[in-house]
Design an enzyme around this catalytic site. Structure first.
Site, PDB file in Angstrom:
ATOM      1  N   GLU A 177     126.224  79.381  -0.403  1.00 45.07           N
ATOM      2  CA  GLU A 177     124.890  79.292   0.125  1.00 45.07           C
ATOM      3  C   GLU A 177     124.862  80.751   1.245  1.00 45.07           C
ATOM      4  OE1 GLU A 177     122.412  77.839  -0.985  1.00 45.07           O
ATOM      5  OE2 GLU A 177     123.597  76.650  -2.277  1.00 45.07           O
TER       6      GLU A 177
ATOM      7  N   TRP B 109     124.600  83.569  -1.001  1.00 45.20           N
ATOM      8  CA  TRP B 109     123.197  83.778  -1.636  1.00 45.20           C
ATOM      9  C   TRP B 109     122.619  84.762  -0.451  1.00 45.20           C
ATOM     10  CZ3 TRP B 109     120.456  83.352  -5.783  1.00 45.20           C
ATOM     11  CH2 TRP B 109     120.918  82.498  -6.831  1.00 45.20           C
TER      12      TRP B 109
ATOM     13  N   TRP C 205      96.969  86.551 -12.254  1.00 45.91           N
ATOM     14  CA  TRP C 205      97.057  85.434 -11.250  1.00 45.91           C
ATOM     15  C   TRP C 205      95.366  84.966 -11.136  1.00 45.91           C
ATOM     16  CZ3 TRP C 205     101.630  84.066 -10.224  1.00 45.91           C
ATOM     17  CH2 TRP C 205     102.722  85.053 -10.195  1.00 45.91           C
TER      18      TRP C 205
ATOM     19  N   ASN D 227     115.061  73.051   1.822  1.00 44.05           N
ATOM     20  CA  ASN D 227     115.232  74.129   0.565  1.00 44.05           C
ATOM     21  C   ASN D 227     114.649  73.505  -0.531  1.00 44.05           C
ATOM     22  OD1 ASN D 227     116.179  76.489  -0.902  1.00 44.05           O
ATOM     23  ND2 ASN D 227     117.561  75.145  -1.570  1.00 44.05           N
TER      24      ASN D 227
ATOM     25  N   TRP E 108     102.748  85.148  -6.036  1.00 40.74           N
ATOM     26  CA  TRP E 108     103.892  84.661  -5.101  1.00 40.74           C
ATOM     27  C   TRP E 108     103.671  85.597  -3.761  1.00 40.74           C
ATOM     28  CZ3 TRP E 108     106.931  88.731  -3.450  1.00 40.74           C
ATOM     29  CH2 TRP E 108     107.102  89.810  -4.305  1.00 40.74           C
TER      30      TRP E 108
ATOM     31  N   TRP F  45     111.188  83.723  -3.408  1.00 37.01           N
ATOM     32  CA  TRP F  45     109.740  83.583  -4.235  1.00 37.01           C
ATOM     33  C   TRP F  45     109.496  83.997  -5.555  1.00 37.01           C
ATOM     34  CZ3 TRP F  45     105.327  81.008  -3.424  1.00 37.01           C
ATOM     35  CH2 TRP F  45     105.310  80.208  -2.262  1.00 37.01           C
TER      36      TRP F  45
END
Ligand SMILES: Cc1cc2nc3c(=O)[nH]c(=O)nc-3n(C[C@H](O)[C@H](O)[C@H](O)COP(=O)(O)OP(=O)(O)OC[C@H]3O[C@@H](n4cnc5c(N)ncnc54)[C@H](O)[C@@H]3O)c2cc1C
Length: 432
Positions: free
Chosen positions: A256, A259, A287, A322, A340, A363
């Site tokens: 993690e 990441w 959108w 998360n 987004w 996102w």
């Protein structure tokens, strides 16, 4: 007297701070400085919890430094203006700081460096907030990785415990400017008030790391480290965290942390992704951007308990688990077909651990438009997610007091219909 400045930014700690340690080892006395940047602050609400946290962390360092007959000079203004002022007040030799990789910070530092260079003052930066920065972990042909797993493997290959985890501390306080009464500001001086939301304590105990993998996906359990804001503002060092993560037999927690660095190098190589889809075709998505639905999403009133609980947790505490972040983000982009960027901006306003690279990266992952993103046709079902990760409704009940009452809203969209609509709109965009 000739001096060096050490400029604290997102590294609010005295120990294991690479730039600060190097400053203390230098030839000239060191003036520690922190600047509340009014360009950043004007964007925030007056009771922003992160500003309170930064303020308290700086004051804590100030107290500790005062015990060593020094202090930290705290200013409010535009960094370039403050440095103009400092160059007239002091005979500066060098300004030393830790590197910040965000586009705004890069531009700010460039301007400060140019100003200082005109006056023959050095500007030196160090790597501190990551193990690997910029292009230290790239493919053999020098190109950046845009898929996590090979990046993570290369990261581990290049990692050398003796080199990358060396704790850097040099408590030679006599090398600091000996003045306990350096300038300071109050929260009120910078136009803020104390927030009711507090950054919670973190847990990086061996027990938590040992059971992290099994428990981290269940939002009702307190099974993640809550280290986010501390990493963001540098009240803890990444080297300390990686040291602990390596001791755990299971390496999920280390992955993690990788990441985080993966998204940071993506932002470094592709700064346009703050505003544009990494996969260009995704910027063709039509959108719907319905404002009423966006409001329902923000206020936790969509009629989907996992989405609503998450948004209420975020609004009340500045944190969201998360797993739930993935669900609410997917819901906004796919079920509601809201851009987004709207969701990213709302998270940026609310999250205590808001970090540009991770927020944009995650996102875009949820929208399907980013690096290593899930294919667009994989659409989270918020009902199945609830059954899987909060089967006894413990988490959702905590945040939605009216869950089983008549005043809990009906779903604002039907899952099946919304799913089909999203598939059509996405397919049109990517196949045009
Ligand atoms: C839509 C969305 C937006 C997000 N926005 C942010 C953000 O602004 N800032 C942020 O730090 N994280 C963000 N994340 C990632 C993740 O949700 C948080 O890092 C994590 O929930 C923070 O809680 P923790 O410290 O208890 O995490 P832990 O599970 O204890 O993880 C430890 C640390 O590892 C890193 N990490 C864990 N997961 C991720 C991830 N998916 N991406 C990048 N780093 C990760 C973080 O630094 C985290 O603090 C986002 C995720 C999603 C789905």
């Amino acid at each position: 007297m000739e001096i060096n400045i050490f400029w604290f930014r997102r590294d609010l700690r005295l120990d294991d701070n690479v730039g600060f340690t190097n400053a203390l080892k230098g030839t000239y006395p060191v003036l520690p400085v922190f600047i509340f940047d009014n360009e950043i602050l004007t964007e925030l609400t007056k009771d922003d919890a992160r500003v309170t946290f930064i303020f308290e962390s700086v004051q804590k360092m100030r107290k500790e430094l005062q015990e060593h007959q020094s202090s930290i000079a705290v200013y409010f203004g535009k960094p370039i203006e403050i440095f103009r002022q400092l160059t007239s007040e002091y005979t500066l030799k060098n300004v030393i700081t830790n590197r910040d990789y965000e586009p705004y910070a890069k531009q700010r530092d460039k301007e400060v460096k140019e100003l200082l260079a005109k006056k023959d003052i050095g500007f030196y930066t160090y790597k501190d907030q990551v193990i690997f920065e910029k292009d230290e972990v790239v493919k053999d042909n020098g190109e950046p990785y845009v898929v996590y797993t090979p990046y993570m493997k290369k990261w581990k290959e290049k990692f050398d415990e003796s080199k990358h985890l060396e704790k850097v501390s040099y408590r030679q306080w006599q090398n600091l400017i000996q003045n306990t009464r350096l300038p300071n500001v109050t929260l009120r001086d910078i136009g803020f008030e104390r927030s009711k939301i507090k950054v919670p304590d973190f847990d990086i105990s061996a027990d938590l790391l040992a059971s992290y993998k099994q428990h981290r996906n269940f939002p009702s359990e307190d099974a993640t480290s809550r280290i986010g804001p501390h990493l963001r503002f540098g009240t803890v060092s990444i080297r300390e965290l990686v040291t602990l993560a390596l001791k755990a037999t299971d390496k999920t927690y280390l992955n993690e942390l990788i990441w985080r660095e993966f998204f940071m190098q993506i932002l470094w190589h592709f700064p346009k992704t703050t505003h544009n889809a990494f996969k260009e075709k995704y910027d063709r998505i039509q959108w719907r951007n319905n404002k009423e639905e966006f409001k329902a999403w923000k206020n936790g009133k969509t009629g989907y308990p996992m989405v609503d609980a998450g948004m209420r947790q975020l609004n009340d505490t500045g944190y969201m688990h998360n797993r739930v972040r993935m669900v609410v983000a997917g819901f906004l982009c796919k079920h509601l077909l809201i851009d987004w960027r709207w969701g990213e901006a709302y998270f940026a306003e609310k999250l205590l651990d808001y970090e540009l690279a991770s927020n944009v990266g995650n996102w875009q992952w949820a929208a399907g438009s980013g690096v290593d993103a899930a294919p667009y046709f994989r659409i989270f079902n918020p009902i199945t997610q609830l059954k899987k990760f909060d089967k006894d409704n413990e988490y959702v009940k905590k945040w939605i007091s009216e869950l089983n009452a008549s005043n809990y809203p009906q779903p604002i969209v039907d899952h099946k219909e919304a799913r089909e609509r999203a598939l059509k709109v996405y397919k049109r965009a990517v196949s045009e």
